[in-house]
Write a protein that holds these residues in place. Structure first.
Motif, PDB file in Angstrom:
ATOM      1  N   LYS A  15      39.495  40.283  46.643  1.00 30.57           N
ATOM      2  CA  LYS A  15      39.567  39.244  46.592  1.00 30.57           C
ATOM      3  C   LYS A  15      38.186  38.524  47.365  1.00 30.57           C
ATOM      4  O   LYS A  15      38.114  37.164  46.884  1.00 30.57           O
ATOM      5  N   ASN A  20      36.884  36.730  40.689  1.00 28.66           N
ATOM      6  CA  ASN A  20      38.134  36.579  40.458  1.00 28.66           C
ATOM      7  C   ASN A  20      38.342  35.258  41.350  1.00 28.66           C
ATOM      8  O   ASN A  20      39.586  35.316  41.481  1.00 28.66           O
ATOM      9  N   LYS A  37      38.678  28.488  44.017  1.00 27.79           N
ATOM     10  CA  LYS A  37      39.825  28.752  44.422  1.00 27.79           C
ATOM     11  C   LYS A  37      40.487  30.383  43.861  1.00 27.79           C
ATOM     12  O   LYS A  37      39.690  30.354  42.935  1.00 27.79           O
ATOM     13  N   SER A  39      41.986  33.862  42.108  1.00 25.93           N
ATOM     14  CA  SER A  39      42.610  32.805  40.487  1.00 25.93           C
ATOM     15  C   SER A  39      43.459  34.354  40.291  1.00 25.93           C
ATOM     16  O   SER A  39      44.657  34.461  40.017  1.00 25.93           O
ATOM     17  N   PHE A  40      43.080  36.004  40.936  1.00 31.40           N
ATOM     18  CA  PHE A  40      43.890  36.603  40.988  1.00 31.40           C
ATOM     19  C   PHE A  40      43.733  38.116  42.407  1.00 31.40           C
ATOM     20  O   PHE A  40      42.826  37.775  43.518  1.00 31.40           O
ATOM     21  N   GLN A  41      44.992  37.938  42.514  1.00 28.59           N
ATOM     22  CA  GLN A  41      45.583  38.895  43.537  1.00 28.59           C
ATOM     23  C   GLN A  41      45.345  40.109  42.907  1.00 28.59           C
ATOM     24  O   GLN A  41      46.300  40.356  42.419  1.00 28.59           O
ATOM     25  N   GLY A  68      56.221  41.090  46.230  1.00 27.21           N
ATOM     26  CA  GLY A  68      55.388  39.984  45.672  1.00 27.21           C
ATOM     27  C   GLY A  68      55.484  40.313  44.389  1.00 27.21           C
ATOM     28  O   GLY A  68      55.142  39.550  43.492  1.00 27.21           O
ATOM     29  N   LYS A 195      48.763  40.315  40.218  1.00 30.04           N
ATOM     30  CA  LYS A 195      49.522  38.375  40.852  1.00 30.04           C
ATOM     31  C   LYS A 195      48.233  37.490  40.256  1.00 30.04           C
ATOM     32  O   LYS A 195      47.193  37.385  40.186  1.00 30.04           O
ATOM     33  N   ASN A 196      48.395  37.090  38.696  1.00 30.49           N
ATOM     34  CA  ASN A 196      47.245  36.171  38.492  1.00 30.49           C
ATOM     35  C   ASN A 196      48.542  34.513  39.415  1.00 30.49           C
ATOM     36  O   ASN A 196      49.687  34.436  39.035  1.00 30.49           O
ATOM     37  N   LEU A 197      47.517  33.986  40.668  1.00 27.18           N
ATOM     38  CA  LEU A 197      48.155  32.575  40.485  1.00 27.18           C
ATOM     39  C   LEU A 197      48.147  31.857  39.699  1.00 27.18           C
ATOM     40  O   LEU A 197      49.190  30.816  40.378  1.00 27.18           O
ATOM     41  N   HIS A 198      48.089  31.423  38.609  1.00 25.93           N
ATOM     42  CA  HIS A 198      48.676  30.872  37.800  1.00 25.93           C
ATOM     43  C   HIS A 198      49.548  31.119  36.869  1.00 25.93           C
ATOM     44  O   HIS A 198      48.918  30.608  35.791  1.00 25.93           O
ATOM     45  N   GLN A 199      49.453  31.764  36.924  1.00 26.36           N
ATOM     46  CA  GLN A 199      49.943  32.452  35.586  1.00 26.36           C
ATOM     47  C   GLN A 199      52.013  31.350  35.412  1.00 26.36           C
ATOM     48  O   GLN A 199      52.256  31.048  34.221  1.00 26.36           O
TER      49      GLN A 199
END
Length: 213
Positions: A15, A20, A37, A39-41, A68, A195-199
């Motif tokens: 992270k 990332n 910011k 972008s991926f987790q 999640g 996990k793409n936070l902008h998917q």
């Protein structure tokens, strides 16, 4: 238990990796006094059941919606891409393996503008095909193949494998490219779900493009 702890530590450390994050224009946006910011987790999980000797293969992991995880999230190991989440319950997920004929992962050849689609066609659990690349493009054996980042399942540049063989397809202006996978799917155990936070943003804007077709 030690391996699980290491997985969690690795996910936490990743992270903090600059690649990332996406850059935020500080002249228009300011979030908590930072200009970057996430972008991926990555969500750590363990493979508890798997196949590798069928035309279409799947594996089960011990993480689901409670952590999640959702359908269509990418899944990687410490070596590279291994699949995409197919179905999810509260505590488990079934993942469509990269050893599946219709997985369709967009990929590119490193140090080249050439890109195509990953397919599983040869029945060998150590390799996949990179399809759709014109045979007028110079391709070098041993080149690395990585994810292109389209669809948002994986960060761009995630390793898939290396080019093992290149032959022309008879009657077509295309190469037949075999890619040896970085991850031996017969030995898969510890994975990370991407996990793409902008998917949602990506899916929404691409749906508008599809409406124009």
């Amino acid at each position: 238990e030690a391996n699980k702890k290491l997985q969690e530590e690795n996910a936490s450390l990743k992270k903090k990796i600059a690649s990332n994050f996406i850059s935020i224009d500080s002249s228009t946006v300011k979030i908590n006094d930072t200009i970057r910011k996430l972008s991926f987790q990555e969500i750590p999980a363990t493979v508890i059941n798997s196949t590798y000797n069928y035309p279409n293969n799947y594996f089960t992991i011990d993480a689901g919606t409670a952590k999640g995880i959702k359908k269509k999230m990418g899944v990687v190991s410490s070596d590279g891409v291994v699949g995409i989440v197919y179905d999810v319950s509260k505590h488990f997920s079934v993942v469509k393996s990269i050893l599946t004929s219709n997985i369709n992962i967009s990929a590119y050849i490193n140090n080249s503008d050439a890109y195509g689609i990953i397919k599983y066609e040869n029945g060998n659990p150590r390799s996949v095909q990179l399809t759709g690349i014109s045979n007028d493009i110079f391709i070098k054996k041993g080149s690395q193949v990585k994810t292109r980042g389209s669809a948002g399942y994986f960060p761009a540049g995630t390793p898939i494998g290396v080019i093992e063989s290149i032959t022309p397809i008879e009657g077509k202006p295309l190469w037949n490219i075999t890619v040896r996978l970085k991850q031996d799917m017969r030995k898969l155990r510890y994975v990370y779900v991407i996990k793409n936070l902008h998917q949602l943003e990506l899916d929404t804007i691409e749906e508008k493009i599809n409406e124009l077709k």
